[in-house]
Design an enzyme around this catalytic site. Sequence first.
Site, PDB file in Angstrom:
ATOM      1  N   GLU A  87       1.776  -0.524  -4.980  1.00  0.00           N
ATOM      2  CA  GLU A  87       0.830   0.533  -5.353  1.00  0.00           C
ATOM      3  C   GLU A  87       1.658   1.800  -5.504  1.00  0.00           C
ATOM      4  O   GLU A  87       1.928   2.496  -4.533  1.00  0.00           O
ATOM      5  CB  GLU A  87      -0.243   0.716  -4.270  1.00  0.00           C
ATOM      6  N   ASP A 126       0.833  -1.194   0.000  1.00  0.00           N
ATOM      7  CA  ASP A 126       0.000   0.000   0.000  1.00  0.00           C
ATOM      8  C   ASP A 126       0.875   1.254   0.000  1.00  0.00           C
ATOM      9  O   ASP A 126       1.879   1.320   0.738  1.00  0.00           O
ATOM     10  CB  ASP A 126      -0.882  -0.027   1.269  1.00  0.00           C
TER      11      ASP A 126
HETATM   12  C1  NOJ Z   1      -4.460   2.975  -0.979  1.00  0.00           C
HETATM   13  C2  NOJ Z   1      -5.596   2.026  -0.775  1.00  0.00           C
HETATM   14  O1  NOJ Z   1      -5.865   1.347  -1.975  1.00  0.00           O
HETATM   15  C3  NOJ Z   1      -6.749   2.874  -0.298  1.00  0.00           C
HETATM   16  O2  NOJ Z   1      -7.954   2.142  -0.281  1.00  0.00           O
HETATM   17  C4  NOJ Z   1      -6.409   3.437   1.056  1.00  0.00           C
HETATM   18  O3  NOJ Z   1      -7.435   4.319   1.467  1.00  0.00           O
HETATM   19  C5  NOJ Z   1      -5.093   4.214   1.016  1.00  0.00           C
HETATM   20  N1  NOJ Z   1      -4.078   3.538   0.288  1.00  0.00           N
HETATM   21  C6  NOJ Z   1      -4.570   4.466   2.411  1.00  0.00           C
HETATM   22  O4  NOJ Z   1      -4.110   3.274   2.976  1.00  0.00           O
END
Ligand code: NOJ
Length: 552
Positions: free
Chosen positions: A268, A214
């Site tokens: 991500e 993440d």
């Molecule tokens: C990216 C995640 O995909 C999202 O759902 C989340 O709110 C943020 N990161 C914070 O962790």
Amino acid sequence: MSKSTERHTRPWWRTAAIYQVYVRSFADGNGDGVGDLAGVRSRLPYLRDLGVDALWFNPWYRSPMADGGYDVADYRDIDPLFGTLAEARELIAEAHGHGLRVIVDLVPNHCSDQHRWFREALAADPGSAARERFWFTPGRGADGELPPNDWQSYFGGPAWTRTTGPDGAPGDWYLHLFAPEQPDLNWEHPEVRAEFESVLRFWLDHGVDGFRIDVAHGLAKKPGLPDVGPHPDVTDLPYQDVDAVHEVYRSWRKITDSYPDDRVFVGEVWLPTPEQFARYLRPDELHSAFNFEFLCCAWEHDAVRDVVDGTLAAHARVGAPPTWVLSNHDTIRHATRYGREDTSFDMGNKRLGAPTDRALGLRRARAAALLTMALPGGVYVYQGDELALAEVESIPDALLQDPTFVRSGGADRGRDGCRVPLPWSGTRAPFGFSPDGAADPWLPQPAAWAEQSVAAQHADPHSVLALYRDALRLRRDRLATLPETLDWLPADPGVLAFTRDGSFACLVNFTDRPLPLPPGSTPLLTSAPLQDGQLAPDACAWLDLSLPATGH
Ligand code: NOJ
């Protein structure tokens, strides 16, 4: 290495089709209206039969759920809403038994304000060791009444919250790039590094095949936490893509490499330039990352071709496999987006509620599925993509749960519309999502989903579900071993045509006219029925160029 040896030894993750399971909306086993691990376990045969190679689970850890589980209170346990650690173990083993690999979501940029470390930090004195695992600092202004710098939260409002001492007096501020319930961890602190290395080992020892990271571009912050200023250079922000983050991934890569079988990271990584993005995919860092440029791209010939070219070039420089993503739990479902005047996706301007031509969106969603599955590299399927679910834009304000809705003062209705529980069967809600007599699903499902449920599509050979099954099977049997490159073929304006090896070709018709198929080609799969042997507008065809042509 000869090409044939290379094909046989290519690791699974270079070509994998990975299905994203948003656990709370996948299947509810215990009848509380929220999806859980029991629900997932009962539906593993569905995922096996769909033909994907791996499952990525959104966070399933103990969490107060201030941000759908991305606020983790205990990285080594399962939230009771979803089940138990023993059930997670069973689930991993059962998935493996079905030939499905398992990727879990790791959230290292921040934890929950209910995490033991943060509770200790709040209870401790300003300047104490317990606070150094986070970013606590005095405010600006005569009485420290102003945030320490000008950083804004991704969810709206300042990225700082002021603490209150035991005597009620205002104290230091702490940093949270997301919600106040998600304090940012200090990655300069050795205990933070050691803790996450231990968490990685914990889940690797539980048999997981990889991690989705993440906010992988986050974690490190520029020393001194400088202001962003009124006209920030988006390629040089003090809280993202700070060089020190790459050291973290180098040390993590050593850990996954020390385990048997191929254990992987998918990042991500949301960054403005392909050069910045590709640095995360160097051979000693992450294995792969989500292709958000493709996700955000409009359904237009030139734009798609440019993104494909840019993607292939950026990944080739570091030897990483590209990935192709159409939707996820943070974006507008593409079956809706593609039916709008502006078909691109912009996180800062989601254009929720814009007029939508649903039939057009569906045609393009089917074509896009075939396009993404024909391209070299990995592909992601967000749960419900295979049913062509639309964004749900009718959820009443009182039921919305995404923190972006509240923190933006209602200006951004948030991400709940793509997180509505899946329809499995039946003619009315909960459409088989929960057992009979269960509580209502945590978000309301539209009545029209009766026609799009898994059961409704299962036996229909023309359904989107059937298209996904056929495409995933063909992709696995025939495309996964092709070279990891493509060659563009000559084509009319507005037509995208490429081959992977001279015998398999993919054709996408972005024009508004039917398109004759190339002479000598045999259709393997099309996203829409051929009309007099021609490919309809907004349709995609997979072709065999080596077979004797059929008179299509
Ligand atoms: C990216 C995640 O995909 C999202 O759902 C989340 O709110 C943020 N990161 C914070 O962790």
